[in-house]
Design a protein around this motif. Structure first.
Motif, PDB file in Angstrom:
ATOM      1  N   GLY A 180       0.817  -1.206   0.000  1.00 39.16           N
ATOM      2  CA  GLY A 180       0.000   0.000   0.000  1.00 39.16           C
ATOM      3  C   GLY A 180       0.856   1.263   0.000  1.00 39.16           C
ATOM      4  N   GLU A 201       9.958   4.453   6.682  1.00 43.74           N
ATOM      5  CA  GLU A 201       9.882   2.992   6.871  1.00 43.74           C
ATOM      6  C   GLU A 201      10.727   2.586   8.085  1.00 43.74           C
ATOM      7  N   ALA A 244       0.848 -13.235  -6.891  1.00 44.13           N
ATOM      8  CA  ALA A 244      -0.444 -13.530  -7.551  1.00 44.13           C
ATOM      9  C   ALA A 244      -1.269 -12.254  -7.461  1.00 44.13           C
ATOM     10  N   GLY A 259      -3.777  -8.420  -2.873  1.00 39.13           N
ATOM     11  CA  GLY A 259      -2.655  -7.513  -3.178  1.00 39.13           C
ATOM     12  C   GLY A 259      -2.932  -6.471  -4.248  1.00 39.13           C
TER      13      GLY A 259
END
Ligand SMILES: Cc1cc2nc3c(=O)[nH]c(=O)nc-3n(C[C@H](O)[C@H](O)[C@H](O)COP(=O)(O)OP(=O)(O)OC[C@H]3O[C@@H](n4cnc5c(N)ncnc54)[C@H](O)[C@@H]3O)c2cc1C
Length: 500
Positions: free
Chosen positions: A33, A52, A95, A484
């Protein structure tokens, strides 16, 4: 663990980061995100700071060594926090599915209902397309009865099935089962780095060929010169202006020193549970229960997925290492003639050394199973309620109520999958184990009603102008498909909303 296998944390890539400088926007958290939101902000021309807690990971490529480094070796257990640039995606399976059109609507399940979203699939369609381009998604709508309408085809062609998989797909189709390609985010094709190795899903890619959040979003954003990444920097608190109505900035800690960063555009994407926790910890006299929590929805409405495993046996000889994660079975997503509630999906996984988790007595059997079968997972949606999620005491999470499982739908999905493989001529080992909970989301969901949501339709926190959420926490439901791509598409949409 990381040192043993040569994967290094790399502090100081951004050694000259200037936290005192002013930025047009700040993003907290560099997972799927946050990284995608930062990319989106940079695309809007905004000078953006990405904060981060973790560091960049790096591994010197060694042609003699393995291409992928197994998560169990370099990270440890999946329930340990993924505090790296890129978050969980450094090990994800890439995926990248769009959620189904029905996932945006209120749907009745066996044990309750999945909520309607404040937006429809069509509000997200163009952002899905942008996310597919960014994450280089290879796919095809063929064979998937649930694939939602799309304005344009997939940006890259589907990854072909390798031989043992191609045979399974052919036999399943011949038995009348709808089988589709599994959309994958890979740097594959002309000039691509991906070699379609067997070490992808659950592995760190030493070739940087898996389109994770760092490779796909952060690197191109850094290349524009508009993005600064402050690693090893933890956000402690979100600060609001004295009237409580808009965001002022963030309190962060870096190398033991606290800084107040000012910006009137802040996007929180610290993942579960940290986004909810940060909003809670940022309470003021005007927001006594935390930001966006006037209706008591913060930390609540956690949804997720129930996962089980099935091993169709392909024969007696060992399957060679290969990129096998290429097909999915979505035929039972909405139910079947035998079961009227949504059941979910089945997907083949990568070749994971799952036998290492077995007991010493069971390990030889598990190892043999791993050699002669394809490991598949089947997934059913688990539901949110007002009670599912985190329970706070002061600024701490003291307990968690997991999403509500749909046990009979999950069992129906298992039966349908075993039967599909049987009709195709494969006997399956399908343990009836307790479902594994995955893809948890919600706890700071978006919605129209502040009494049942934390953010509004644009993912801006209710009552705090300039403060947005852009990670799995904002999703009202998980569906049964991988979340995702939806996290990434919503993050691009949020970056657009935040930039105007
Ligand atoms: C092994 C594995 C395989 C997976 N496979 C797939 C797949 O094939 N397809 C799919 O769709 N999904 C998959 N997933 C799930 C997917 O990776 C996650 O849903 C997604 O990455 C979540 O993104 P996020 O942005 O919500 O959070 P995260 O990825 O958890 O990122 C949150 C980031 O915020 C940082 N952070 C936290 N607190 C702070 C703070 N206070 N200050 C600063 N930084 C902070 C963390 O360090 C972290 O980097 C997989 C996950 C795993 C572990």
């Amino acid at each position: 663990v990381i040192k043993t296998f040569g994967l290094r944390r790399v502090p100081g890539i951004e050694a000259f980061v200037d936290l005192e400088k002013s930025y047009d926007a700040i993003v907290v958290g560099s997972g799927l995100g946050g990284a995608t939101a930062a990319y989106g902000l940079v695309q809007e021309g905004l000078r953006t700071l990405l904060v981060e807690k973790g560091e960049f990971l790096s591994h010197p490529y060694d042609s003699e060594g393995p291409t992928g480094l197994y998560m169990g070796d370099v990270h440890g257990r999946r329930d340990k926090p993924f505090e790296y640039v890129g978050g969980q995606t450094k090990f994800y399976g890439a995926a990248m599915f769009r959620m189904r059109e029905s996932d945006f609507c209120k749907i009745e399940h066996e044990n309750g209902s999945s909520p309607g979203w404040p937006i429809s699939y069509f509000d997200l369609e163009t952002y899905y397309e942008r996310a597919e381009i960014l994450y280089r998604v290879h796919g095809s709508a063929d064979g998937d009865p649930t694939e939602p309408p799309r304005a344009n085809p997939f940006p890259y062609p589907a990854i072909d099935h390798v031989l043992p998989v191609a045979q399974v797909v052919k036999r399943l189709r011949r038995a009348g089962v709808s089988i589709s390609y599994l959309p994958k985010g890979l740097d594959y094709g002309p000039n691509g780095r991906c070699t379609l190795c067997s070490t992808c899903d659950g592995y760190y890619c030493t070739l940087d060929a898996k389109m994770d959040a760092e490779i796909a979003a952060i690197r191109p954003a850094l290349a524009t010169g508009l993005l600064t990444v402050a690693t090893g920097t933890e956000c402690l608190r979100i600060e609001t202006r004295t009237d409580g109505k808009s965001v002022l900035g963030l309190l962060v800690k870096r190398a033991g020193v606290e800084y107040l960063l000012r910006s009137d555009r802040v996007i929180i994407a610290a993942g579960l549970p940290h986004t909810a926790l940060l909003l809670r910890r940022s309470h003021t006299d005007l927001h006594p229960e935390g930001l966006g929590n006037q209706g008591g929805a913060l930390g609540k409405y956690m949804s997720g997925q129930s996962m089980g495993t099935i091993f169709p046996l392909l024969g007696t000889s060992a399957i060679a290492p290969a990129h096998v994660k290429t097909f999915a079975m979505n035929e039972f997503y909405h139910g079947s003639p035998e079961w009227r509630y949504p059941m979910g999906t089945l997907q083949v996984t990568g070749q994971l050394p799952f036998w290492r988790l077995a007991t010493p007595i069971g390990r030889p059997f598990a190892f043999l199973l791993g050699q002669i079968s394809l490991m598949c997972i089947y997934v059913t949606e688990a539901l949110s309620t007002r009670e599912t999620g985190y329970h706070f005491e002061g600024d701490r999470i003291v307990s968690k109520t997991p999403p509500i499982q749909n046990a009979r739908s999950f069992a129906a999905m298992r039966r349908a999958a075993v039967d599909a493989f049987r009709r195709a001529g494969y006997f399956s080992i399908a343990p009836r184990s307790v479902p594994y909970s995955k893809s948890e989301c919600g706890t700071a969901r978006f919605g129209d009603d502040p009494s049942t949501s934390v953010a509004n339709q644009t993912c801006q926190v209710h009552g705090v102008t300039g403060l947005y959420i852009a990670d799995a926490s904002v999703l009202p439901s998980a569906g049964a498909i991988n979340t995702g791509l939806t996290i990434a598409a919503l993050a691009l949409r949020t970056a657009r909303s935040a930039s105007v």
